[in-house]
Design a protein around this motif. Sequence first.
Motif, short mmCIF file in Angstrom:
data_model
loop_
_atom_site.label_atom_id
_atom_site.label_comp_id
_atom_site.label_asym_id
_atom_site.label_seq_id
_atom_site.Cartn_x
_atom_site.Cartn_y
_atom_site.Cartn_z
N GLU A 189 0.82 -1.21 0.00
CA GLU A 189 0.00 0.00 0.00
C GLU A 189 0.86 1.26 0.00
OE1 GLU A 189 -3.36 2.33 2.72
OE2 GLU A 189 -2.56 0.40 3.39
N GLY A 190 1.93 1.25 0.78
CA GLY A 190 2.78 2.44 0.86
C GLY A 190 3.34 2.84 -0.49
N ARG A 191 3.90 1.88 -1.20
CA ARG A 191 4.48 2.19 -2.51
C ARG A 191 3.41 2.57 -3.53
NH1 ARG A 191 9.56 -1.43 -4.43
NH2 ARG A 191 8.64 -3.21 -3.33
N ASP A 192 2.26 1.90 -3.46
CA ASP A 192 1.18 2.23 -4.39
C ASP A 192 0.72 3.68 -4.21
OD1 ASP A 192 1.22 -0.31 -5.42
OD2 ASP A 192 -0.49 -1.03 -4.24
N LEU A 193 0.60 4.13 -2.97
CA LEU A 193 0.19 5.50 -2.71
C LEU A 193 1.22 6.51 -3.20
CD1 LEU A 193 -1.25 5.09 0.90
CD2 LEU A 193 -2.55 5.71 -1.14
N LEU A 194 2.50 6.21 -2.99
CA LEU A 194 3.55 7.13 -3.39
C LEU A 194 3.68 7.26 -4.90
CD1 LEU A 194 6.33 6.03 -0.86
CD2 LEU A 194 5.15 8.23 -0.87
N GLU A 195 3.63 6.13 -5.59
CA GLU A 195 3.92 6.12 -7.03
C GLU A 195 2.90 6.91 -7.84
OE1 GLU A 195 4.28 1.98 -7.79
OE2 GLU A 195 6.36 1.87 -7.06
N ASP A 196 1.73 7.15 -7.27
CA ASP A 196 0.68 7.89 -7.98
C ASP A 196 0.83 9.40 -7.82
OD1 ASP A 196 -0.47 5.58 -8.86
OD2 ASP A 196 -1.93 5.45 -7.22
N ARG A 197 1.75 9.84 -6.99
CA ARG A 197 1.81 11.27 -6.68
C ARG A 197 2.75 12.01 -7.64
NH1 ARG A 197 -2.40 12.12 -5.01
NH2 ARG A 197 -1.66 14.22 -4.57
N PRO A 198 2.36 13.23 -8.09
CA PRO A 198 3.24 14.03 -8.95
C PRO A 198 4.55 14.37 -8.26
CG PRO A 198 0.99 14.92 -8.94
CD PRO A 198 1.05 13.89 -7.85
N GLY A 199 5.64 14.32 -9.00
CA GLY A 199 6.94 14.69 -8.47
C GLY A 199 7.65 13.60 -7.70
N TYR A 200 7.10 12.40 -7.68
CA TYR A 200 7.70 11.29 -6.93
C TYR A 200 8.97 10.81 -7.62
CZ TYR A 200 8.10 6.47 -5.16
OH TYR A 200 8.55 5.29 -4.62
N ARG A 201 10.05 10.65 -6.84
CA ARG A 201 11.33 10.21 -7.40
C ARG A 201 11.84 8.90 -6.81
NH1 ARG A 201 14.11 14.28 -10.09
NH2 ARG A 201 15.49 12.58 -10.73
N GLY A 202 11.13 8.33 -5.87
CA GLY A 202 11.56 7.05 -5.33
C GLY A 202 11.34 6.95 -3.83
#
Length: 203
Positions: free
Chosen positions: A25-38
């Motif tokens: 869930e944590g990675r799924d939430l992050l990867e959808d956000r603009p400006g995410y780099r890792g």
Amino acid sequence: MFVRAIYSTGDPAKIDTAIRAMNTEGRDLLEDRPGYRGASVFVDRTLGKLLAASWWETEQARHNSDEVLRERRVPMLEPFMGTLSVDNYEALVFHQARQPQAGGGLRLSRLEFDPRDTDLLADTFRATVVPRLDALPGFARASLLVDRERGRGLVGAIFVDQASLAASRAGQAAARHEGAAKAHVTVTGLEEFEVVFTDVHGD
């Protein structure tokens, strides 16, 4: 880049529950956000510590992402979590010699310094510390994160496996001592973690 660091302590017997949640869930939430780099997740299974970092192109992207993720943070970390802290940093140095792997090791140094010496710290880290780390067998990545306003920072050095992490202790101690003296910083903490996962796009 800009970084949000989540530091949680809890019951070591329940840490795998938090790891699974951050990995899914944590990675799924992050990867959808603009400006995410890792993102990265590191753990100390013996003491029950979890360190998670997310990386963002801009300070605004980090801020915007937190508005969405804040309410999900505690549910994801339960039932492991006993304490939780969240800190924001600017990444002044990101140097990757090779891609770190799961099962590798992170050595984290906590720093305090006069905010007026921030640029000196960055220059010293690039010129003095990074070359010495590059020479250590198994070295994968180094980063310098700072909070300019509070005069606090983190140095992270990642090695490809636990054996390399252990073998590097004396070499990195020498680099840390020299760098701290030149940059006028105080080392306030030193920790080691296992790499659960890390995938950061620095360029």
